[in-house]
Design a protein around this motif. Structure first.
Motif, short mmCIF file in Angstrom:
data_model
loop_
_atom_site.label_atom_id
_atom_site.label_comp_id
_atom_site.label_asym_id
_atom_site.label_seq_id
_atom_site.Cartn_x
_atom_site.Cartn_y
_atom_site.Cartn_z
N ASN A 48 68.98 44.81 -36.01
CA ASN A 48 68.00 44.87 -34.92
C ASN A 48 66.75 45.63 -35.36
O ASN A 48 65.63 45.23 -35.03
N ALA A 49 66.92 46.71 -36.12
CA ALA A 49 65.77 47.48 -36.62
C ALA A 49 64.94 46.62 -37.56
O ALA A 49 63.71 46.64 -37.52
N LEU A 50 65.60 45.83 -38.42
CA LEU A 50 64.87 44.97 -39.35
C LEU A 50 64.13 43.85 -38.61
O LEU A 50 62.98 43.53 -38.93
N ILE A 51 64.79 43.28 -37.62
CA ILE A 51 64.14 42.21 -36.83
C ILE A 51 62.97 42.78 -36.05
O ILE A 51 61.90 42.17 -35.97
N CYS A 77 72.70 37.11 -44.16
CA CYS A 77 72.97 36.00 -43.26
C CYS A 77 72.10 36.02 -42.02
O CYS A 77 72.12 35.09 -41.22
N SER A 78 71.30 37.04 -41.84
CA SER A 78 70.56 37.21 -40.59
C SER A 78 69.28 36.40 -40.52
O SER A 78 68.72 36.23 -39.47
N GLY A 79 68.78 35.93 -41.66
CA GLY A 79 67.51 35.22 -41.66
C GLY A 79 66.32 36.14 -41.59
O GLY A 79 65.20 35.71 -41.42
N VAL A 80 66.55 37.45 -41.74
CA VAL A 80 65.45 38.43 -41.69
C VAL A 80 64.66 38.34 -42.97
O VAL A 80 65.16 38.25 -44.03
#
Length: 80
Positions: A48-51, A77-80
């Motif tokens: 969440n912090a990266l997004i 895997c998050s797509g960030v």
């Protein structure tokens, strides 16, 4: 910026603060590179912090790039 070890709910606020400062400081580069090659664990709070940083970067005409994710368990895997 280098991020290593376990990034979890306890360390996510520190990550969020450091990313926000790096993105919004006067004269910040257009691209903020986050080296996560030393990251062994990344939970949803850290993701969440990266997004959030990605959104902050876009709002400030900057971009976030992750460098070195080893596996899906370390943010890949998050797509960030």
């Amino acid at each position: 910026m280098h991020v290593g070890g376990e990034m979890d709910i306890d360390r996510a606020p520190m990550l969020r603060h450091a990313l926000h400062a790096a993105i919004t400081r006067p004269g910040a580069p257009e691209e903020i590179v986050i080296d996560v090659s030393g990251l062994s664990f990344c939970d949803s709070a850290a993701l969440n912090a990266l997004i959030g940083a990605r959104h902050t970067a876009a709002a400030n005409s900057r971009r976030i790039t992750l460098r070195g994710p080893h596996s899906p368990s370390s943010c890949g895997c998050s797509g960030v």
